[in-house]
Motif scaffolding. Structure first.
Motif, PDB file in Angstrom:
ATOM      1  N   PHE A  81       0.827  -1.202   0.000  1.00  0.00           N
ATOM      2  CA  PHE A  81       0.000   0.000   0.000  1.00  0.00           C
ATOM      3  C   PHE A  81       0.864   1.256   0.000  1.00  0.00           C
ATOM      4  N   VAL A  82       1.927   1.246   0.791  1.00  0.00           N
ATOM      5  CA  VAL A  82       2.818   2.407   0.854  1.00  0.00           C
ATOM      6  C   VAL A  82       3.445   2.674  -0.515  1.00  0.00           C
ATOM      7  N   THR A  83       3.855   1.621  -1.185  1.00  0.00           N
ATOM      8  CA  THR A  83       4.428   1.779  -2.520  1.00  0.00           C
ATOM      9  C   THR A  83       3.413   2.381  -3.480  1.00  0.00           C
ATOM     10  N   GLU A  84       2.186   1.876  -3.440  1.00  0.00           N
ATOM     11  CA  GLU A  84       1.136   2.383  -4.321  1.00  0.00           C
ATOM     12  C   GLU A  84       0.717   3.803  -3.943  1.00  0.00           C
ATOM     13  N   PHE A  85       0.722   4.091  -2.657  1.00  0.00           N
ATOM     14  CA  PHE A  85       0.394   5.442  -2.179  1.00  0.00           C
ATOM     15  C   PHE A  85       1.350   6.455  -2.797  1.00  0.00           C
ATOM     16  N   ARG A  86       2.638   6.156  -2.741  1.00  0.00           N
ATOM     17  CA  ARG A  86       3.625   7.080  -3.295  1.00  0.00           C
ATOM     18  C   ARG A  86       3.556   7.138  -4.822  1.00  0.00           C
ATOM     19  N   LYS A  87       3.335   6.010  -5.442  1.00  0.00           N
ATOM     20  CA  LYS A  87       3.362   5.944  -6.906  1.00  0.00           C
ATOM     21  C   LYS A  87       2.083   6.473  -7.539  1.00  0.00           C
ATOM     22  N   ARG A  88       0.937   6.146  -6.971  1.00  0.00           N
ATOM     23  CA  ARG A  88      -0.337   6.420  -7.630  1.00  0.00           C
ATOM     24  C   ARG A  88      -1.167   7.498  -6.956  1.00  0.00           C
ATOM     25  N   TRP A  89      -1.036   7.657  -5.614  1.00  0.00           N
ATOM     26  CA  TRP A  89      -1.899   8.597  -4.907  1.00  0.00           C
ATOM     27  C   TRP A  89      -1.271   9.985  -4.772  1.00  0.00           C
ATOM     28  N   LEU A  90      -0.038  10.039  -4.302  1.00  0.00           N
ATOM     29  CA  LEU A  90       0.590  11.336  -4.095  1.00  0.00           C
ATOM     30  C   LEU A  90       0.580  12.212  -5.346  1.00  0.00           C
ATOM     31  N   PRO A  91       0.850  11.678  -6.543  1.00  0.00           N
ATOM     32  CA  PRO A  91       0.805  12.543  -7.723  1.00  0.00           C
ATOM     33  C   PRO A  91      -0.552  13.207  -7.953  1.00  0.00           C
ATOM     34  N   LEU A  92      -1.612  12.624  -7.425  1.00  0.00           N
ATOM     35  CA  LEU A  92      -2.943  13.192  -7.610  1.00  0.00           C
ATOM     36  C   LEU A  92      -3.224  14.357  -6.667  1.00  0.00           C
ATOM     37  N   VAL A  93      -2.506  14.426  -5.550  1.00  0.00           N
ATOM     38  CA  VAL A  93      -2.865  15.382  -4.499  1.00  0.00           C
ATOM     39  C   VAL A  93      -1.735  16.332  -4.101  1.00  0.00           C
ATOM     40  N   GLU A  94      -0.519  16.105  -4.576  1.00  0.00           N
ATOM     41  CA  GLU A  94       0.603  16.898  -4.083  1.00  0.00           C
ATOM     42  C   GLU A  94       0.561  18.353  -4.547  1.00  0.00           C
ATOM     43  N   ASP A  95      -0.118  18.644  -5.649  1.00  0.00           N
ATOM     44  CA  ASP A  95      -0.248  20.043  -6.052  1.00  0.00           C
ATOM     45  C   ASP A  95      -1.115  20.818  -5.063  1.00  0.00           C
ATOM     46  N   ARG A  96      -2.165  20.185  -4.590  1.00  0.00           N
ATOM     47  CA  ARG A  96      -3.039  20.848  -3.614  1.00  0.00           C
ATOM     48  C   ARG A  96      -2.387  20.901  -2.236  1.00  0.00           C
ATOM     49  N   PHE A  97      -1.621  19.863  -1.905  1.00  0.00           N
ATOM     50  CA  PHE A  97      -0.992  19.777  -0.591  1.00  0.00           C
ATOM     51  C   PHE A  97       0.516  19.581  -0.761  1.00  0.00           C
ATOM     52  N   PRO A  98       1.242  20.637  -1.142  1.00  0.00           N
ATOM     53  CA  PRO A  98       2.687  20.495  -1.334  1.00  0.00           C
ATOM     54  C   PRO A  98       3.405  20.224  -0.015  1.00  0.00           C
ATOM     55  N   GLN A  99       4.528  19.560  -0.116  1.00  0.00           N
ATOM     56  CA  GLN A  99       5.306  19.238   1.069  1.00  0.00           C
ATOM     57  C   GLN A  99       5.781  20.520   1.749  1.00  0.00           C
ATOM     58  N   PRO A 100       5.602  20.620   3.076  1.00  0.00           N
ATOM     59  CA  PRO A 100       6.042  21.835   3.776  1.00  0.00           C
ATOM     60  C   PRO A 100       7.550  22.039   3.637  1.00  0.00           C
ATOM     61  N   GLU A 101       7.939  23.311   3.560  1.00  0.00           N
ATOM     62  CA  GLU A 101       9.360  23.647   3.545  1.00  0.00           C
ATOM     63  C   GLU A 101       9.810  23.900   4.977  1.00  0.00           C
TER      64      GLU A 101
END
Length: 208
Positions: A81-101
Protein backbone atom coordinates in the motif's frame (compact mmCIF):
# COMPACT_ATOMS: atom_id res chain seq x y z
CA UNK A 1 -38.67 2.56 1.33
CA UNK A 2 -36.09 2.86 4.09
CA UNK A 3 -34.02 -0.27 4.65
CA UNK A 4 -32.45 -1.33 7.95
CA UNK A 5 -29.17 0.41 8.64
CA UNK A 6 -26.07 -1.73 8.30
CA UNK A 7 -22.79 -2.40 6.51
CA UNK A 8 -22.39 -2.53 2.76
CA UNK A 9 -19.60 -2.16 0.22
CA UNK A 10 -18.29 1.33 -0.50
CA UNK A 11 -19.48 2.92 -3.74
CA UNK A 12 -17.88 5.93 -5.50
CA UNK A 13 -21.08 7.89 -4.76
CA UNK A 14 -20.06 7.68 -1.08
CA UNK A 15 -16.95 9.81 -1.65
CA UNK A 16 -18.34 13.04 -0.19
CA UNK A 17 -19.81 11.25 2.82
CA UNK A 18 -16.52 9.45 3.39
CA UNK A 19 -14.67 12.76 3.52
CA UNK A 20 -17.26 14.32 5.81
CA UNK A 21 -17.13 11.43 8.27
CA UNK A 22 -13.34 11.66 8.36
CA UNK A 23 -13.38 15.40 9.01
CA UNK A 24 -15.99 15.14 11.74
CA UNK A 25 -14.04 12.45 13.62
CA UNK A 26 -10.40 13.42 12.93
CA UNK A 27 -9.73 15.44 16.08
CA UNK A 28 -9.23 12.60 18.54
CA UNK A 29 -12.68 11.29 17.63
CA UNK A 30 -14.27 14.73 17.36
CA UNK A 31 -14.86 17.39 14.73
CA UNK A 32 -11.60 18.67 13.19
CA UNK A 33 -12.92 21.59 11.15
CA UNK A 34 -11.41 24.13 13.56
CA UNK A 35 -7.94 22.66 13.08
CA UNK A 36 -7.62 22.14 9.33
CA UNK A 37 -9.01 24.91 7.09
CA UNK A 38 -8.86 22.74 3.97
CA UNK A 39 -11.50 20.11 4.66
CA UNK A 40 -9.97 17.70 2.16
CA UNK A 41 -6.65 17.42 4.02
CA UNK A 42 -7.50 14.74 6.57
CA UNK A 43 -9.55 12.60 4.14
CA UNK A 44 -6.68 12.82 1.64
CA UNK A 45 -4.40 11.17 4.21
CA UNK A 46 -6.64 8.80 6.12
CA UNK A 47 -9.70 7.93 4.02
CA UNK A 48 -9.89 8.55 0.29
CA UNK A 49 -6.57 6.91 -0.67
CA UNK A 50 -7.84 3.62 0.72
CA UNK A 51 -11.08 3.82 -1.24
CA UNK A 52 -9.05 4.66 -4.34
CA UNK A 53 -6.27 2.08 -3.98
CA UNK A 54 -8.15 -0.82 -2.34
CA UNK A 55 -11.88 -0.31 -2.90
CA UNK A 56 -12.58 -3.98 -2.24
CA UNK A 57 -11.62 -3.37 1.40
CA UNK A 58 -13.80 -0.27 1.83
CA UNK A 59 -17.13 -0.67 3.63
CA UNK A 60 -19.65 1.80 5.04
CA UNK A 61 -22.60 1.83 7.39
CA UNK A 62 -25.63 2.80 5.32
CA UNK A 63 -28.28 4.64 7.36
CA UNK A 64 -31.01 2.87 5.38
CA UNK A 65 -31.52 5.68 2.86
CA UNK A 66 -28.25 5.22 0.96
CA UNK A 67 -26.24 7.69 3.06
CA UNK A 68 -22.95 6.53 4.55
CA UNK A 69 -22.63 7.40 8.25
CA UNK A 70 -19.54 5.38 9.09
CA UNK A 71 -16.75 3.50 7.35
CA UNK A 72 -13.96 1.01 7.69
CA UNK A 73 -11.07 1.19 5.23
CA UNK A 74 -7.72 -0.45 4.98
CA UNK A 75 -5.19 -2.54 3.15
CA UNK A 76 -4.32 -6.20 3.13
CA UNK A 77 -0.60 -5.47 2.69
CA UNK A 78 0.85 -2.34 4.28
CA UNK A 79 4.23 -2.29 2.47
CA UNK A 80 2.51 -2.72 -0.89
CA UNK A 81 0.00 0.00 0.00
CA UNK A 82 2.82 2.41 0.85
CA UNK A 83 4.43 1.78 -2.52
CA UNK A 84 1.14 2.38 -4.32
CA UNK A 85 0.39 5.44 -2.18
CA UNK A 86 3.62 7.08 -3.30
CA UNK A 87 3.36 5.94 -6.91
CA UNK A 88 -0.34 6.42 -7.63
CA UNK A 89 -1.90 8.60 -4.91
CA UNK A 90 0.59 11.34 -4.09
CA UNK A 91 0.81 12.54 -7.72
CA UNK A 92 -2.94 13.19 -7.61
CA UNK A 93 -2.87 15.38 -4.50
CA UNK A 94 0.60 16.90 -4.08
CA UNK A 95 -0.25 20.04 -6.05
CA UNK A 96 -3.04 20.85 -3.61
CA UNK A 97 -0.99 19.78 -0.59
CA UNK A 98 2.69 20.50 -1.33
CA UNK A 99 5.31 19.24 1.07
CA UNK A 100 6.04 21.83 3.78
CA UNK A 101 9.36 23.65 3.54
CA UNK A 102 11.21 23.24 6.81
CA UNK A 103 9.77 21.91 10.07
CA UNK A 104 5.95 22.06 10.18
CA UNK A 105 4.59 24.68 12.56
CA UNK A 106 0.82 24.41 12.11
CA UNK A 107 -1.56 21.45 12.49
CA UNK A 108 -2.14 21.46 8.73
CA UNK A 109 1.59 21.40 8.00
CA UNK A 110 2.08 18.54 10.47
CA UNK A 111 -0.57 16.50 8.68
CA UNK A 112 0.75 17.42 5.24
CA UNK A 113 4.18 16.18 6.30
CA UNK A 114 2.55 12.84 7.16
CA UNK A 115 0.91 12.76 3.73
CA UNK A 116 4.34 13.01 2.10
CA UNK A 117 5.85 10.29 4.30
CA UNK A 118 3.78 7.15 3.75
CA UNK A 119 6.85 5.05 4.61
CA UNK A 120 6.13 5.89 8.27
CA UNK A 121 3.50 3.12 8.11
CA UNK A 122 6.09 0.35 7.61
CA UNK A 123 7.62 -0.72 10.92
CA UNK A 124 9.38 -4.02 11.63
CA UNK A 125 7.31 -4.55 14.78
CA UNK A 126 4.16 -4.63 12.63
CA UNK A 127 5.37 -7.21 10.11
CA UNK A 128 3.34 -10.01 11.71
CA UNK A 129 0.21 -7.87 11.23
CA UNK A 130 0.53 -6.93 7.55
CA UNK A 131 -2.95 -5.46 7.11
CA UNK A 132 -4.05 -2.19 8.70
CA UNK A 133 -7.32 -0.30 9.00
CA UNK A 134 -9.12 2.95 9.81
CA UNK A 135 -12.63 2.97 11.22
CA UNK A 136 -14.85 5.98 11.99
CA UNK A 137 -18.53 6.54 12.72
CA UNK A 138 -20.48 9.76 13.06
CA UNK A 139 -21.24 10.43 16.75
CA UNK A 140 -24.95 9.58 16.52
CA UNK A 141 -24.05 6.15 15.13
CA UNK A 142 -21.52 5.17 17.76
CA UNK A 143 -22.12 2.73 20.62
CA UNK A 144 -24.94 1.00 18.75
CA UNK A 145 -23.13 -2.05 17.40
CA UNK A 146 -22.29 -0.59 13.99
CA UNK A 147 -18.57 -0.41 14.69
CA UNK A 148 -18.52 -4.08 15.55
CA UNK A 149 -20.52 -4.84 12.39
CA UNK A 150 -17.99 -2.95 10.27
CA UNK A 151 -15.08 -4.72 11.92
CA UNK A 152 -16.70 -8.11 11.40
CA UNK A 153 -17.21 -7.32 7.71
CA UNK A 154 -13.64 -6.08 7.26
CA UNK A 155 -12.01 -9.04 9.02
CA UNK A 156 -14.03 -11.45 6.89
CA UNK A 157 -12.79 -9.69 3.75
CA UNK A 158 -9.20 -9.99 4.97
CA UNK A 159 -9.65 -13.70 5.74
CA UNK A 160 -10.94 -14.22 2.22
CA UNK A 161 -7.64 -12.80 0.97
CA UNK A 162 -5.64 -15.13 3.19
CA UNK A 163 -4.53 -12.37 5.58
CA UNK A 164 -4.10 -13.62 9.14
CA UNK A 165 -3.59 -10.44 11.19
CA UNK A 166 -4.29 -6.70 11.12
CA UNK A 167 -3.08 -3.65 13.02
CA UNK A 168 -4.14 -0.07 13.60
CA UNK A 169 -2.71 3.02 15.23
CA UNK A 170 -4.69 5.33 17.48
CA UNK A 171 -4.02 8.39 19.59
CA UNK A 172 -3.18 7.08 23.03
CA UNK A 173 -5.31 9.83 24.59
CA UNK A 174 -8.46 8.55 22.87
CA UNK A 175 -9.58 6.32 25.71
CA UNK A 176 -13.11 5.62 24.35
CA UNK A 177 -11.57 4.26 21.14
CA UNK A 178 -9.15 2.10 23.14
CA UNK A 179 -12.03 0.61 25.12
CA UNK A 180 -13.81 -0.21 21.85
CA UNK A 181 -10.75 -1.97 20.41
CA UNK A 182 -10.13 -3.84 23.65
CA UNK A 183 -13.66 -5.22 23.48
CA UNK A 184 -12.98 -6.45 19.94
CA UNK A 185 -9.92 -8.39 20.98
CA UNK A 186 -7.15 -6.01 19.92
CA UNK A 187 -4.00 -6.05 22.02
CA UNK A 188 -1.09 -3.64 22.20
CA UNK A 189 1.94 -4.09 19.92
CA UNK A 190 5.18 -2.87 21.45
CA UNK A 191 6.71 -0.28 19.12
CA UNK A 192 9.69 1.71 20.45
CA UNK A 193 9.17 5.47 20.56
CA UNK A 194 5.61 5.51 19.20
CA UNK A 195 5.06 9.17 20.05
CA UNK A 196 1.42 10.10 20.71
CA UNK A 197 0.00 6.88 19.22
CA UNK A 198 -0.53 3.32 20.36
CA UNK A 199 -0.38 0.36 17.98
CA UNK A 200 -2.91 -2.44 18.40
CA UNK A 201 -3.33 -5.73 16.56
CA UNK A 202 -5.42 -8.86 16.40
CA UNK A 203 -5.90 -11.90 14.22
CA UNK A 204 -8.55 -11.93 11.52
CA UNK A 205 -10.09 -15.07 13.03
CA UNK A 206 -13.88 -14.96 13.35
CA UNK A 207 -15.52 -14.54 16.72
CA UNK A 208 -16.68 -10.93 17.10
Amino acid sequence: MTKPAGPRAYHPDDHAALSDICVRTADNGGDSRHLYPDLELMPTIFATPYAYLEPDLAFVIDDGTGRAVGYILGTADTPRFVTEFRKRWLPLVEDRFPQPEGPPDTPSEEMTALLHNPERMVLPELAAHPAHLHIDLLPDWQRKGYGRALMRTFLAALRAKGVEAVHLSMLTSNTPARAFYDRLGFTEIDVPGPGPVTYLGRSTAPGL
